[in-house]
Scaffold this motif. Sequence first.
Motif, short mmCIF file in Angstrom:
data_model
loop_
_atom_site.label_atom_id
_atom_site.label_comp_id
_atom_site.label_asym_id
_atom_site.label_seq_id
_atom_site.Cartn_x
_atom_site.Cartn_y
_atom_site.Cartn_z
N SER A 141 0.84 -1.21 0.00
CA SER A 141 0.00 0.00 0.00
C SER A 141 0.86 1.25 0.00
N GLU A 145 0.71 3.99 -2.90
CA GLU A 145 0.32 5.37 -2.58
C GLU A 145 1.34 6.37 -3.08
N LEU A 175 -5.88 0.50 -3.83
CA LEU A 175 -5.51 0.21 -2.43
C LEU A 175 -6.49 -0.79 -1.83
N PRO B 240 2.43 10.65 0.43
CA PRO B 240 1.16 10.24 1.02
C PRO B 240 1.30 9.93 2.51
#
Lengths: 424, 414
Positions: A141, A145, A175, B240
């Motif tokens: 993830s 991202e 995701l 992020p």
Amino acid sequence: MSFRQNKPSTKIIESFDIQEIRIDSTSKGQLYHHQHTPEIGVAKISFWFPCGTHNQDQPFIASAAFDLLLAGSSSMSEKEIIEKIDYWGASVSCEAGSLGSTVTLRCKKDIVIELIQWVVTHASTASYPEDQIDNYRFIKSGGLERRMQTPGYWSERVAKEKYYKGSKLGVFGDLSDIETLNRDQIIAFHMKHVHFGKAMIFLSGEIDNKSKDNILALTDSLYTKTFQLDIPSAGSFTPSGSVSKYNIKNSSQVSMYIMKHIGAIDESTQHKLTLLNLVLGGYFGSRLMQELRENQGLTYGIGSSFRPAYGERTWSISGEMNSTNAERALEETQKIMRALSDTVVSNEELEKAKRYYSGSFRSGFDGPFSSMNKCQYLVMRQLSTQHYRETLNHIWTTQPKDLLATAQEFLNVKDFEISLAGDI
Amino acid sequence: MIEINRFVLKNGLRVVHQYDKSVSTVVLNTLYNVGARDEDENRTGFAHLFEHLMFAGSANVESFDKEIEEAGGQNNAFTNNEYTNYYISVPQENVETAFWLESDRMLALNINPESLSVQQGVVIEEFKQRCFNAPFGMLWHHVRELLYKKSSYRWPTIGLSFEHIENATLEDVQSFYNAFYLPQNAVLSVVGNISFEDCKSLCFKWFEPIVKEGSQNKNVYFDEGFPVERRELLAEDLSPNDAVFLIWRGPSFKDEDSLALDVFADMLGGSDVSELQEILVKQEQLCNAAECFYLRGLGEGMFMLYGILNPGVDKTHVENRLIEVLNSFINKGLSNKTLFESTQNKAYTGLLFEMISPLTRAQKLALWEHIGDVNGINEESKKIQSLNLQHVMDVAGRYFKKENVSVIHYSPKQ
């Protein structure tokens, strides 16, 4: 220093002695390729499995199955498995591709057999522990991202999702797909597809015939079925007809992605396309690089290339530029595409591309590990092992009018999907 | 072990050569003793801009890239804080073209307003792409700003701002060229299918007549001294996730401690089952990535230890855990023996693989010659094998203290 004004003469690489890329098989039928280089002290062994992302029911299953292949087995933890590999000074990388996936071992020549035994034993009994999958979700993830923050990711994704709609070639995981990865799916994929007995084996580096025979005797015992890639039909596709724009607020750069699918083509056409791609954007001397970067300073990098797409290929042009230059860069790119379809390239321009290509083509055969990728290419494209011996002849006999005809057939701007991602 | 030939031309150009009959190419690699640390603080990014300009043509060459492509060759370059490195790889038959091109741009570069303007545009695009459009793109700006207050190491190679690039004048770049692009300030390495005799002959023909005034870069820089106090920077960037970066300055390449720290970094974070991975990523799930490395710079080195945080994790907590894991690892001392041997073994295998590529060999040869010890390329693996574990741990303990760490707490830009 007038001698400096006399440019040294250069020789053209018109042909050279290419050793045939051999694909052999054991008595049982296991396919292998062997390239021995004495006195280098190291070896690289690769197992190529006939499975990949096109076999998965959900995104990231194949990646997980290969990324976690040594994350624990029926008899040992990940730490125990990897510490042994580390102690040998070796490395193992596992990677899922679309049609074929690889497990590649790099080591000193002395420990090849032990390493193969170790990896095969533990990869074959991979247990995919829950805690490892849990960690994998976080790691994967985080990586996704970060990629999702870049315009380059989105320009490619938007274009391919639109163009390849309905095909797995246009499926990008999110995701949420990572979050819902579960052990049962991964194990099911492993049980169905990840068999060393069905893999093709590549042996390169300092592996003499005796060592090769010992390795093959070891892997022969695992043999179940001759390696065979399942190459699905990619299908036919139509572009959406409009420029897609994906807005990333406050992004200073815009990424441009222009693409189309190239279906089954004969070898002669393939070589013409190779040259056309070079002239278009395949090297520094190409039209895209020279015009958009060197002449106009619009971009740091732009280029065109082919990527495998189920035994066929995706042809794409991509580049990144300042938001204020994006529309102009797109117009200039399209102008260059049209020009190649409207006007014959000069002999000089084509000759330069041929010279560049023939030089890099020949150097691609240097080194102890060169033939593995070349061999895989032949299998993926279902080409004969004579292919490389005929390449330079095809290249050198291509004429400017051939490139024009190829451009008129394949480089029609209307046939391409276009997307821009950034602050637009 | 590779057999190395070496000589120095009358103009001061140092040449190293290695004959490799197994390849069809020859690599010419030229290392110039100039990097970002040699720039004026109001003209940062120059060394890198100049790298781009070196492809713009020279006195007798209209288009550098065109000539290489026609010879069936490839080329590229890179710049860092300490040197600039160019390479050309050509089919062996066309090796003289490479000598012609490389020597001509050493002799007299064609710097004109048009080429300057275009490359300024390209470099500014590169700046934006690398720094504004990539996660943690401004990291090195922050790192250098934090670690250095006065030294010319305080800006990254790409430059402090693209305005510095925009403001570069023709006179500025000409002065830069005249000061640093001299044969006496360079090393040429030639690796591939060319005999030593042929190499010498081509060097005498193309490079020896180049005589330029000026002296070798003496590489004298303001010595700031390592930080003795904790420093901290709060940064926001495209990302992020939150992240924490811990950095320490360290000894230079030539210092024996530098190799020890390189090995230490590999021990701590160089495996899928490293201490960092096991604790921060897998057991405690604080980070989705945790790594470390030691940059062995010529002037000085840098150790970076970092974690990219999972959602909802506190940055201060991760900082503390990184320090605790680091200290605990150092304190393990000799119980790290198996890991130490693994690291040595991996380093040895890694070097064997590295040396397969003629390009890598050419670059390493040029660097070792530049350092002043060309045979270092053959001694690397022996030096790694002869390291002592306790010494490695002691050195790490001496340099990497909580009290003098520099820390960057990164948050996603809002």
